[in-house]
Design an enzyme around this catalytic site. Structure first.
Site, mmCIF file in Angstrom:
data_model
loop_
_atom_site.group_PDB
_atom_site.id
_atom_site.type_symbol
_atom_site.label_atom_id
_atom_site.label_comp_id
_atom_site.label_asym_id
_atom_site.label_seq_id
_atom_site.Cartn_x
_atom_site.Cartn_y
_atom_site.Cartn_z
ATOM 1 N N GLU A 61 43.199 41.562 36.874
ATOM 2 C CA GLU A 61 43.102 40.629 38.164
ATOM 3 C C GLU A 61 44.298 39.319 37.590
ATOM 4 O O GLU A 61 43.986 38.435 38.330
ATOM 5 C CB GLU A 61 42.009 40.407 38.511
ATOM 6 C CG GLU A 61 40.857 41.360 39.011
ATOM 7 C CD GLU A 61 41.413 41.873 40.252
ATOM 8 O OE1 GLU A 61 41.681 41.114 41.363
ATOM 9 O OE2 GLU A 61 41.469 43.132 40.577
ATOM 10 N N HIS B 261 36.242 36.233 40.977
ATOM 11 C CA HIS B 261 36.916 36.218 39.811
ATOM 12 C C HIS B 261 36.461 34.914 38.970
ATOM 13 O O HIS B 261 35.914 34.038 39.616
ATOM 14 C CB HIS B 261 38.482 35.548 40.183
ATOM 15 C CG HIS B 261 39.272 36.741 41.024
ATOM 16 N ND1 HIS B 261 40.137 36.634 41.954
ATOM 17 C CD2 HIS B 261 39.540 38.061 40.379
ATOM 18 C CE1 HIS B 261 40.621 37.776 42.302
ATOM 19 N NE2 HIS B 261 40.429 38.647 41.255
ATOM 20 N N CYS C 62 44.114 29.395 43.215
ATOM 21 C CA CYS C 62 44.700 30.579 43.685
ATOM 22 C C CYS C 62 45.981 30.487 43.747
ATOM 23 O O CYS C 62 46.832 31.543 43.735
ATOM 24 C CB CYS C 62 43.802 31.111 44.767
ATOM 25 S SG CYS C 62 42.281 32.005 44.433
#
Length: 445
Positions: A174, A250, A369
């Site tokens: 990820e 995450h 992000c």
């Protein structure tokens, strides 16, 4: 040689929408398929970039992906003119169509994992695009990501580009959302911190039950080998499964690090105290500051809703940092109180700036992000594609570009229109010229 951190923020794309595709991301699912505001989303992101630029940080931009992704729909058997591909896919495979329209590539923290030259045995900056194999709508991103990175970091003397890891449930990667680096100064050899949610091959291991753990240990370990990192400078940690089931999809939703500081929730990891002790032991600088957030101060639910840990932690001097936080952190009483207490305490964090990023927050991503951190020395910085470095002139150009090409509002039905696709392709064609990227999109080839 001086080194510094450069933030590469993703520009939100012209087809920005809420797909509710990311099971495990509470904010994304809650937003459903409501009306989105692409122009506002892009401008909010650009305003944050400009604010950091004005504060003296090195700021750059990263291009959005093209959506709807016609190339993937064609690979899945839809044919004819683009308009026919859209119409057929929306009618006969609406779930697949929705996935190929996802706006998730706006979160550049998931684009890749980056290791600076100070840490790599070959003395180069290493890039591995994330395969994002846990979600189909994200697993189609890595090819465009790789072309974009190669168009920005072009000089092979300084930059080493790797392919994404094989698409497999055993090797789910990820990107930088599960990766941090600690150092006294950016040009020092650092400690790279890899957080994973589960083991791919080992059975009967501690694992989440409600939501999927996306990053595997095996993926993180593979990247350390590809990036030629010394084992003594690497720390692995497993996310606590209960945190994943609480919506911490995450690691950057439950911890954030920069230089000699890590902000983390006390329940972030399996054996959190042991993880922090290992980081402290391997850190070679003078002082390491673990800033623990107790559950009695900020609950996991408040941390997830406010995206406290998805704030950016950035250095304004050698020994001072500020927090770049979403407005939701100001509005949440417990979170705001913890931030203010931390600023007043004895540690490098000295200030906070709050930003309105509601269009991103509603889709499940905060300030951290939106950016990929890349540590570069002076030679490496001089070798990148300078057209992506944010200046006052580029900012004004991009604002005019957004205002010219983006719609104020977008519904899911709009994504089926050939007209929107044409508008998006026209906008992205122009953007690649502005940023001197060449042909990075499949529709340009």
């Amino acid at each position: 040689m001086q080194a510094f951190e450069v933030n590469f923020d993703g520009i939100v794309g012209p087809s920005h929408n809420y797909g509710a595709l990311s099971f495990g991301n509470v904010a994304s699912i809650a937003s459903g398929s409501g009306v989105s505001r692409p122009k506002q989303a892009a401008l909010q992101g650009l305003q944050k970039m400009k604010a950091l630029h004005d504060l003296g940080f090195k700021q750059a931009v990263s291009p959005p992906h093209d959506r709807p992704h016609i190339a993937t729909l064609r690979r899945l058997g839809f044919s004819g003119a683009d308009a026919e591909v859209l119409k057929s896919a929306a009618k006969f495979a609406p779930e697949v169509f929705a996935a190929c329209c996802s706006a998730s590539s706006m979160w550049t923290a998931n684009a890749a994992t980056v290791s600076p030259s100070a840490d790599s045995l070959d003395g180069k900056v290493h890039f591995t695009p994330a395969n994002l194999s846990n979600k189909f709508h994200r697993s189609i991103e890595h090819s465009t990501t790789a072309r974009s990175l190669k168009a920005i970091f072009t000089d092979e003397r300084y930059f080493n580009h790797h392919d994404a890891l094989p698409l497999s449930e055993y090797l789910g990667d990820e990107g930088a959302a599960n990766h941090s680096r600690f150092c006294q100064n950016y040009n020092d050899v650092g400690v790279q911190f890899f957080v994973f949610g589960r083991y791919g091959f080992k059975q009967n291991q501690l694992a989440s039950e409600k939501f999927p753990a996306r990053q595997t240990y095996e993926a993180s370990a593979a990247i350390t080998r590809l990036h030629q990192l010394k084992p003594e400078n690497v720390v692995f940690a497993q996310q606590h499964p209960e945190m994943i089931d609480a919506g911490v999809f995450h690691n950057d939703v439950i911890s954030v690090g920069n230089k000699n500081v890590i902000m983390y929730h006390e329940n972030a990891f399996v054996n959190t105290a042991q993880v922090i002790a290992e980081l402290e032991d391997k850190f070679s600088g003078q002082n390491f500051y673990p800033l623990k957030v107790k559950n009695s101060e900020v609950t996991v639910n408040d941390a997830v809703k406010s995206y406290l840990f998805n704030s950016q932690l950035v250095s304004i001097s050698d020994d001072e940092m500020i927090i770049i936080a979403p407005q939701e952190c100001h509005e949440n009483k417990a979170v705001h109180q913890w931030i203010m207490n931390t600023i007043e305490a004895d540690n490098p964090v000295s200030d906070v700036r709050f930003f309105d990023l509601k269009q991103s927050m509603k889709n499940g991503g905060g300030p951290a992000c939106l950016r990929l951190r890349v540590v570069l020395n002076e030679q490496e910085f001089a070798a990148i594609n300078s057209s992506v470095i944010l200046t006052d002139e580029l900012y004004n150009t991009l604002v005019r570009w957004v205002e010219r090409h983006y719609r104020d509002e977008l519904t899911f039905d709009d994504l089926k229109e050939a007209k929107l696709l044409e508008e998006s392709h026209a906008a992205l064609n122009e953007l690649t010229e502005i940023l001197n990227l060449g042909k990075i999109y499949s529709f340009q080839m």
